[in-house]
Design an enzyme around this catalytic site. Structure first.
Site, PDB file in Angstrom:
ATOM      1  N   ALA A 167       0.833  -1.201   0.000  1.00 19.33           N
ATOM      2  CA  ALA A 167       0.000   0.000   0.000  1.00 19.33           C
ATOM      3  C   ALA A 167       0.867   1.250   0.000  1.00 19.33           C
ATOM      4  O   ALA A 167       0.580   2.231  -0.708  1.00 19.33           O
ATOM      5  CB  ALA A 167      -0.926   0.005   1.215  1.00 19.33           C
ATOM      6  N   SER A 181      -7.778   1.589   7.653  1.00 18.23           N
ATOM      7  CA  SER A 181      -7.154   0.422   8.250  1.00 18.23           C
ATOM      8  C   SER A 181      -8.077  -0.066   9.352  1.00 18.23           C
ATOM      9  O   SER A 181      -8.975   0.665   9.792  1.00 18.23           O
ATOM     10  CB  SER A 181      -5.782   0.778   8.824  1.00 18.23           C
ATOM     11  OG  SER A 181      -5.245  -0.294   9.588  1.00 18.23           O
ATOM     12  N   ARG A 182      -7.884  -1.291   9.791  1.00 22.66           N
ATOM     13  CA  ARG A 182      -8.644  -1.754  10.954  1.00 22.66           C
ATOM     14  C   ARG A 182      -8.162  -1.071  12.235  1.00 22.66           C
ATOM     15  O   ARG A 182      -8.833  -1.135  13.266  1.00 22.66           O
ATOM     16  CB  ARG A 182      -8.515  -3.267  11.078  1.00 22.66           C
ATOM     17  CG  ARG A 182      -9.365  -4.007  10.050  1.00 22.66           C
ATOM     18  CD  ARG A 182      -9.118  -5.488  10.081  1.00 22.66           C
ATOM     19  NE  ARG A 182     -10.152  -6.228   9.352  1.00 22.66           N
ATOM     20  CZ  ARG A 182     -10.018  -7.457   8.907  1.00 22.66           C
ATOM     21  NH1 ARG A 182      -8.885  -8.104   9.126  1.00 22.66           N
ATOM     22  NH2 ARG A 182     -10.984  -8.052   8.259  1.00 22.66           N
ATOM     23  N   HIS A 221      -9.370 -10.111   0.664  1.00 25.02           N
ATOM     24  CA  HIS A 221      -9.754  -9.399  -0.558  1.00 25.02           C
ATOM     25  C   HIS A 221     -11.248  -9.497  -0.833  1.00 25.02           C
ATOM     26  O   HIS A 221     -11.881  -8.512  -1.226  1.00 25.02           O
ATOM     27  CB  HIS A 221      -8.976  -9.938  -1.759  1.00 25.02           C
ATOM     28  CG  HIS A 221      -7.549  -9.518  -1.785  1.00 25.02           C
ATOM     29  ND1 HIS A 221      -6.655  -9.936  -2.747  1.00 25.02           N
ATOM     30  CD2 HIS A 221      -6.846  -8.694  -0.967  1.00 25.02           C
ATOM     31  CE1 HIS A 221      -5.478  -9.399  -2.518  1.00 25.02           C
ATOM     32  NE2 HIS A 221      -5.565  -8.651  -1.439  1.00 25.02           N
ATOM     33  N   LYS A 281      -3.230  -8.721  -6.107  1.00 24.12           N
ATOM     34  CA  LYS A 281      -3.179 -10.139  -6.408  1.00 24.12           C
ATOM     35  C   LYS A 281      -2.479 -10.855  -5.240  1.00 24.12           C
ATOM     36  O   LYS A 281      -1.801 -10.195  -4.452  1.00 24.12           O
ATOM     37  CB  LYS A 281      -2.490 -10.398  -7.755  1.00 24.12           C
ATOM     38  CG  LYS A 281      -1.091  -9.857  -8.080  1.00 24.12           C
ATOM     39  CD  LYS A 281      -0.288  -9.388  -7.111  1.00 24.12           C
ATOM     40  CE  LYS A 281       1.075  -8.988  -7.118  1.00 24.12           C
ATOM     41  NZ  LYS A 281       1.345  -8.157  -5.959  1.00 24.12           N
ATOM     42  N   ASP A 317       1.154 -15.917  -3.374  1.00 25.58           N
ATOM     43  CA  ASP A 317       1.922 -14.680  -3.265  1.00 25.58           C
ATOM     44  C   ASP A 317       2.900 -14.496  -4.415  1.00 25.58           C
ATOM     45  O   ASP A 317       3.051 -13.391  -4.935  1.00 25.58           O
ATOM     46  CB  ASP A 317       2.676 -14.657  -1.931  1.00 25.58           C
ATOM     47  CG  ASP A 317       2.875 -13.241  -1.414  1.00 25.58           C
ATOM     48  OD1 ASP A 317       3.984 -12.701  -1.588  1.00 25.58           O
ATOM     49  OD2 ASP A 317       1.925 -12.671  -0.863  1.00 25.58           O
TER      50      ASP A 317
END
Length: 336
Positions: free
Chosen positions: A20, A40-41, A83, A101, A182
């Site tokens: 990010a 954000s959380r 996601h 992705k 990943d």
């Protein structure tokens, strides 16, 4: 002004991790982009990220960002296990979405996001920056034009040295850990960019104690006779090279195939031809190419990108599902 009105495109950033930050750093250098909000959380994490990049609004929950009508498009940069929830929330709230992705944990979740985008008439794209890279686009054009003849073999690898401790997200099943989602998404996407969805898939992997793949090898086959040999790893730094061999030649990408700075075309009876990233195209590691493609599509009123079409993303997710099924990797958070 909104993208639809021809003004700058207003971005929201969902998550505050390393990718990010890298994407936001590239965005703020683009005059046509404006980063207006981050979520954000953790409210503290959102505020720190906002202060770092000069972002006006910081939210301590995803829903507030999804509801922000002054955001044209949200970049979802959570781990891939989140996601589906994050991108789905944004699409349902009427936001356009660029989602990192691997697109989701599995093809079913990916299909659900595509359906949500259609239902709400929103733009949706996987952040497969490789597909937007100028040299990768040039390589594909050469292959499509027959520069190497009929494609017979694709080879690609992506490995990191590690070691990653069991607590790391890359080894956490709950976060979609493992090499395949990943890193392996890149070799698979590279092969399918050139050959489409395979007709056959075989695979083998070394699994961790947690049940994720530490390294995976896959062979994809097509009924026309083409074959792709692909590898990804969390236990060894590979050369990240790729090659495309056809009936009339070969293209070698010597390293960093997913963001190359050069590749070489070999054809019988001719000197090798080197293709190099031009100065005007920016550094090879930039994420700006995908950001520009999103903004171009939004201004054009498109609901998906021709460079990163949703059906291509869904096809890659189906292949990743098949590979995981072959090697026995399953995630607790999978939706079905």
């Amino acid at each position: 002004m909104t993208a639809d009105e021809g003004g700058g495109v207003r971005w929201g950033i969902l998550a505050t991790g390393g990718i990010a930050a890298a994407f936001t750093a590239d965005l703020i250098d683009l005059p046509e982009a404006e980063v207006v909000a981050v979520a954000s959380r953790s409210e503290d994490s959102a505020r720190a990220f906002a202060e770092r990049f000069g972002i006006a609004r910081a939210y301590g929950d995803w829903a507030a960002l999804a509801a922000d009508a002054e955001v044209d498009v949200v970049y979802v940069a959570t781990p891939h296990a989140a996601h589906r929830a994050a991108a789905g929330m944004c699409l349902a709230a009427g936001r356009n979405v660029l989602c990192e992705k691997a697109f989701t944990l599995n093809a079913r979740e990916a299909g659900e996001l595509a359906a949500l985008a259609r239902e709400h008439d929103r733009f949706l794209m996987e952040a497969m920056w490789m597909y937007c890279n100028p040299l990768v686009r040039r390589l594909k054009a050469l292959v499509d034009d027959g520069a190497v003849g009929e494609v017979r073999t694709v080879q690609a690898d992506f490995g990191l040295a590690g070691p990653f401790p069991p607590s790391h997200r890359l080894r956490d099943p709950a976060q979609g850990g493992g090499a395949l989602l990943d890193l392996g998404v890149y070799p698979v996407s590279f092969a399918q960019l050139l050959l489409g969805e395979p007709d056959g898939v075989t695979a083998s992997a070394v699994l961790s104690e947690e049940g994720v793949d530490l390294q995976t090898g896959a062979v994809l086959t097509w009924d026309g006779g083409a074959l792709a040999a692909l590898h990804c790893s969390l236990v060894g730094a590979t050369g990240t090279a790729a090659s495309v061999t056809g009936s009339a030649g070969r293209i070698d990408v010597p390293g960093g195939f997913f963001h190359p700075e050069r590749f070489v075309l070999h054809r019988a009876g001719r000197d090798p031809e080197e293709f190099v990233l031009g100065p005007a195209e920016g550094p090879r590691s930039t994420l700006r190419h995908e950001a520009r493609e999103v903004m171009r599509a939004l201004r054009a009123g498109e609901k998906e990108s021709p460079l990163v079409p949703l059906e291509g993303t869904l096809a890659v997710m189906r292949t990743l599902d098949t590979i995981r099924d072959r090697v026995g990797v399953h995630y607790p958070g999978e939706n079905g």
